[in-house]
Write a protein that holds these residues in place. Structure first.
Motif, PDB file in Angstrom:
ATOM      1  N   VAL B  33      17.817  84.224  71.144  1.00  0.00           N
ATOM      2  CA  VAL B  33      16.996  83.006  71.054  1.00  0.00           C
ATOM      3  C   VAL B  33      17.624  82.034  70.070  1.00  0.00           C
ATOM      4  N   TRP B  34      17.793  80.786  70.515  1.00  0.00           N
ATOM      5  CA  TRP B  34      18.281  79.749  69.611  1.00  0.00           C
ATOM      6  C   TRP B  34      17.108  78.914  69.137  1.00  0.00           C
ATOM      7  N   LEU B  52      18.720  88.878  69.040  1.00  0.00           N
ATOM      8  CA  LEU B  52      19.417  87.931  68.184  1.00  0.00           C
ATOM      9  C   LEU B  52      18.589  86.659  68.116  1.00  0.00           C
ATOM     10  N   ALA B  53      18.319  86.173  66.935  1.00  0.00           N
ATOM     11  CA  ALA B  53      17.625  84.894  66.768  1.00  0.00           C
ATOM     12  C   ALA B  53      18.445  84.101  65.773  1.00  0.00           C
ATOM     13  N   SER B  54      18.910  82.918  66.193  1.00  0.00           N
ATOM     14  CA  SER B  54      19.880  82.221  65.351  1.00  0.00           C
ATOM     15  C   SER B  54      19.817  80.714  65.569  1.00  0.00           C
ATOM     16  N   LEU B  57      24.395  78.025  68.143  1.00  0.00           N
ATOM     17  CA  LEU B  57      24.451  78.053  69.614  1.00  0.00           C
ATOM     18  C   LEU B  57      25.526  79.007  70.128  1.00  0.00           C
ATOM     19  N   ASP B  58      26.700  78.962  69.485  1.00  0.00           N
ATOM     20  CA  ASP B  58      27.826  79.798  69.918  1.00  0.00           C
ATOM     21  C   ASP B  58      27.422  81.243  70.143  1.00  0.00           C
ATOM     22  N   ALA B  59      26.848  81.834  69.097  1.00  0.00           N
ATOM     23  CA  ALA B  59      26.475  83.246  69.170  1.00  0.00           C
ATOM     24  C   ALA B  59      25.395  83.496  70.219  1.00  0.00           C
ATOM     25  N   VAL B  60      24.453  82.556  70.341  1.00  0.00           N
ATOM     26  CA  VAL B  60      23.329  82.745  71.266  1.00  0.00           C
ATOM     27  C   VAL B  60      23.771  82.688  72.725  1.00  0.00           C
ATOM     28  N   VAL B  61      24.623  81.713  73.055  1.00  0.00           N
ATOM     29  CA  VAL B  61      24.982  81.568  74.482  1.00  0.00           C
ATOM     30  C   VAL B  61      26.178  82.436  74.904  1.00  0.00           C
ATOM     31  N   ALA B  62      26.960  82.953  73.940  1.00  0.00           N
ATOM     32  CA  ALA B  62      28.159  83.732  74.281  1.00  0.00           C
ATOM     33  C   ALA B  62      27.828  84.880  75.233  1.00  0.00           C
ATOM     34  N   ASP B  63      28.521  84.929  76.383  1.00  0.00           N
ATOM     35  CA  ASP B  63      28.376  86.010  77.366  1.00  0.00           C
ATOM     36  C   ASP B  63      27.000  86.118  78.013  1.00  0.00           C
TER      37      ASP B  63
END
Lengths: 284, 284
Positions: B33-34, B52-54, B57-63
């Motif tokens: 969740v972003w 994951l809550a962050s 954006l990079d980490a949230v949308v990756a893969d």
């Protein structure tokens, strides 16, 4: 209050709910219900919610301390004319009609010196109708408006107020014409809006009904109410209702203007004001 | 469908409810969740509804196999511009915006060849907002409208439909502009009516609010929705909404005429038609 006998005239949602609630709060009171049709009286009897269920007015109203008219407002004057000669001048009489100026105007003279009439309007209902929808809890927390006129007896007003309080209502007192202006705004206009919105959607795009969410369902729920009863109510209150409706149309024209504005500022303010007021309602 | 990772952009009522529902129906999927604000991400984390809550954006949308935009429609294009370069062309992308023509028009070109975008609108909401109002059951039985355009990939449309079905929605497919005409009628107009009715009552007689029953409460419930969000929605759909509003004003003028009639016949017919249609809705 202690009532030895209550006569309920009309075995519908409200009459049935009064019978059920009385059984709980005044288990000692005799409950008599009058119905126009024999099958309706038999149904009341079968449900066991009254000590007497009959199509005979004489037996139902005899010795009643309180008579509550729970029939459509159009049927009230004729029944009142039949009841008045049969009761003592001390008998408390009230009704549950959704319009009060015209009801008080027609019933008060009929019971003059022949009963103690004071109009009531418990704001408890449902889009469902009939005794099968009745509930002992229908009145819990509901506002009941009592509408005495200049001739009303103060003791009768107090006793009828006490009756509704015993059933769980919050009692508010106000003149019949003020009552009618208020219900035009908070009940009759919302009904017309709901019916009109359903009508509009069906006319514009009947398929749209398949896409509605809870918002539309809630906004239009009251449109499921009985058309005959509602046409009668709207008609009996057409003066105040016409004024509310005209004001609503003007309000919607203003909203249309906001929609055409080049920015959102005024629309946001308009929606924010409405939210604040509606949220306040949620807490009461 | 089997998703190894879903990215939910925006931790509000809808984003939170998607996370909760996904946990139930796809326990194996990673939920990211972003949130724009760190406190909002922390709240999601504290509630334990995401892996994951962050705010990154990079980490949230990756893969992520599916990205769902759950932010107000005005914030969507800018976020889409940031997301598109970070994902593979196969990534499914959808949104939950209440207006579709303008959203599809602005987002589809951004994801062209950089993701598979198809607009969605789950008709599930509440006048309450935020993650605290989220529910795993929000989508159960709700209609979700999917609005492909001529460039949409058929496989992506099928997979996104399957996603909403898995969450409990009944999926209906229709063009963005037809969607907007329908929601103008069944959602945006009812919202304006509710706000306008509350506004009118307060202007005419603020005391009247103390006398309202369930009918008024239901009719105006949606007016408690967030003003900022709603002003944005009404504005984004102002073309179809203006048409619906004008038609509603005309309908109310007709109702005012019926009220002035010398008898009830037409009013009864009008109310009876509305009841029939509204009752049909109750059964669906």
């Amino acid at each position: 209050m202690t009532l030895s006998k209550i006569a309920i005239i009309g075995p519908g949602l409200l009459g049935g709910s009064i019978a059920l609630a009385m059984r709980k709060v005044e288990p000692g009171a005799q409950i008599a219900v009058w119905a126009r049709r024999a099958e309706a009286a038999q149904r009341v009897d079968a449900l066991g919610i009254a000590d007497l269920a009959s199509t005979e007015l004489d037996a139902v109203v005899a010795d009643a301390g309180l008579i509550v008219l729970c029939v459509p407002i159009g049927a009230m004057p004729e029944l009142a004319e039949q009841i008045a000669p049969r009761v003592s001048p001390e008998t408390l009489v009230t009704d549950v009609g959704s319009v009060k100026a015209s009801v008080v105007e027609s019933l008060a003279p009929i019971f003059k010196n022949r009963g103690q009439f004071v109009g009531s309007h418990p704001m408890a209902g449902s889009e469902r109708t009939g005794i099968e929808a009745a509930s002992a809890r229908l009145f819990e927390g509901a506002v009941c408006m009592i509408t005495p006129d200049e001739d009303s007896d103060a003791a009768a007003v107090a006793e009828i107020s006490e009756f509704w309080r015993a059933l769980g209502c919050v009692v508010r007192m106000l003149p019949p014409d003020v009552h009618d202006e208020i219900v035009a705004l908070v009940s009759h206009l919302p009904h017309l809006l709901a019916a009109s919105l359903v009508d509009l959607v069906c006319a514009c795009n009947p398929d749209a009904l398949h896409f509605c969410g809870n918002g539309f369902r809630d906004t239009t729920r009251v449109a499921s109410g009985p058309p005959e009863m509602w046409a009668e109510i709207l008609r009996a209150n057409r003066g105040p209702l016409k004024e509310s409706l005209d004001a609503m149309i003007e309000n919607l024209r203003e909203a249309a203007k906001l929609l055409g504005n080049s920015d959102d500022t005024e629309m946001k303010q308009f929606l924010a004001r409405a939210k604040t007021e509606r949220d306040r309602l949620r807490r009461t």
